[in-house]
Design an enzyme around this catalytic site. Structure first.
Site, PDB file in Angstrom:
ATOM      1  N   SER A 127      -7.864 -63.913  15.764  1.00 44.86           N
ATOM      2  CA  SER A 127      -6.824 -64.236  14.824  1.00 44.86           C
ATOM      3  C   SER A 127      -7.019 -63.565  13.278  1.00 44.86           C
ATOM      4  CB  SER A 127      -6.400 -66.016  14.358  1.00 44.86           C
ATOM      5  OG  SER A 127      -5.767 -65.841  13.520  1.00 44.86           O
ATOM      6  N   TYR A 152      -9.732 -73.797  12.389  1.00 47.30           N
ATOM      7  CA  TYR A 152      -9.149 -72.644  13.409  1.00 47.30           C
ATOM      8  C   TYR A 152      -9.726 -71.400  13.346  1.00 47.30           C
ATOM      9  CZ  TYR A 152      -5.484 -69.599  15.485  1.00 47.30           C
ATOM     10  OH  TYR A 152      -4.809 -68.582  16.274  1.00 47.30           O
TER      11      TYR A 152
END
Length: 335
Positions: A127, A152
């Site tokens: 990501s 995350y």
């Protein structure tokens, strides 16, 4: 080839499934259809894949190691694309354990299955969130990513470290893809485009964080899938130019690579909202709010490495992509 795709009922996974089937491969989809967001949307994506020749599906979680081993033993994939994960920056502040279960324990299960299944190439979702506190733009894969600002992001950085370990120890070719704000038809309901479109059409106010000033490298789904396919077909080899005295995070003496997949054209959130308003044909009522914890002010992808190695070239401008999403949304929800 036989290709296993985790997260096959997800936004990127389902679109990739169609692309791989179009390319003539056999695809095993793997997904638990959890309720992080509307499971009926996930099921609708899956329902479009299920009738296609060459597609099979297993409903299970990444952290279910027994189910994972059974899927690998039965299908014997040659290549694997791991797109399943607990997604979302803001949700990681509320439910951190979900990220450890799916993104750490689940990813270990994937790595072990690939190792023992003699998989030729593992491509996995990282990501743009890994860039965290970085402020130098554009973000390049050669940059340090040691300062995540959400769990995350930390879990995705951990995936890259775990993958390198398996590439180094067991010769498993791995490629990590740092996605930059993916959007388009069949997108996720927790993403800004979906939320804003729904609320504007319903005449409800939208929450505009950072007062609309932050920028995002919005990347259309078809461009993302093209990049995933190109990397999947481009198995990494050890980097002959890797210098352990001056190491880069992007490659290794092991068969390991990390790439950005983005549009390389950042757009301010306020402009993004204007494009949605134009496509919807209605002005938004805005609630201007400060930046949320865990969010980063700006993102921009340096995609030079991916262009160099695969010929990747994003083609969809954001005004075209937003219009296509709104057309899909109106058709799907009948509004």
């Amino acid at each position: 080839m036989r290709i296993l795709v985790t997260g096959a009922a997800g936004f990127i996974g389902s679109t990739l499934g169609h692309r791989l089937l179009d390319d003539g491969h056999e695809v095993l989809g793997y997904d638990n259809l959890n309720d992080y967001y509307d499971p009926s949307l996930k099921q609708a994506r899956l329902d479009r894949l299920t009738p296609r020749e060459g597609f099979r599906f297993v409903k299970a979680s990444l952290e279910d190691n027994r189910a994972m081993q059974a899927a690998f033993a039965d299908f014997r994939p040659q290549r694997v694309v791991n797109l399943a994960a607990q997604a979302g920056v803001r949700y990681s502040l509320e439910n951190p354990r979900a990220y450890i279960d799916a993104n750490i324990v689940g990813f270990l299960n994937i790595l072990e299955a690939c190792r023992h299944g003699e998989v030729e190439h593992l491509v996995y979702a990282s990501s743009s969130s890994v860039y965290g506190a970085n402020r130098k733009l554009p973000f390049a894969v050669e940059d340090s990513v040691d300062h995540p600002v959400s769990l995350y992001a930390a879990s995705k950085k951990s995936n890259e470290l775990m993958a390198h370990t398996y590439s180094h120890l067991f010769g498993l070719p791995t490629t990590g893809l740092r996605f930059f704000t993916v959007y388009g038809p069949w997108g996720r309901p927790d993403m800004a485009l979906f939320l804003f479109t729904r609320r504007i059409l319903a005449g409800e106010p939208i929450d505009v964080f950072n007062f609309g000033k932050h920028t995002r490298d919005f990347t259309y789904i078809d461009d993302i899938v093209e990049g995933v396919a190109r990397t999947l077909y481009n198995t990494p080899a050890p980097d002959p130019d890797f210098d352990p005295m001056n190491p880069t995070p992007a490659s290794s003496r092991a068969p390991y690579r990390v790439y950005n997949i983005g549009n390389h054209t950042p757009v301010q959130l306020s402009r993004y909202i204007e494009l949605i308003e134009e496509a919807v044909g209605r002005k938004a009522e805005k609630r201007l709010l400060p930046l949320q914890p865990g969010d980063v002010p700006d993102t921009e992808a340096d995609v030079a490495a991916l262009v160099r190695d695969t010929g990747y070239s994003p083609e969809t401008p954001v005004d075209v992509g937003v219009k296509r999403f709104v057309e899909w949304y109106r058709d799907y929800y009948g509004v």
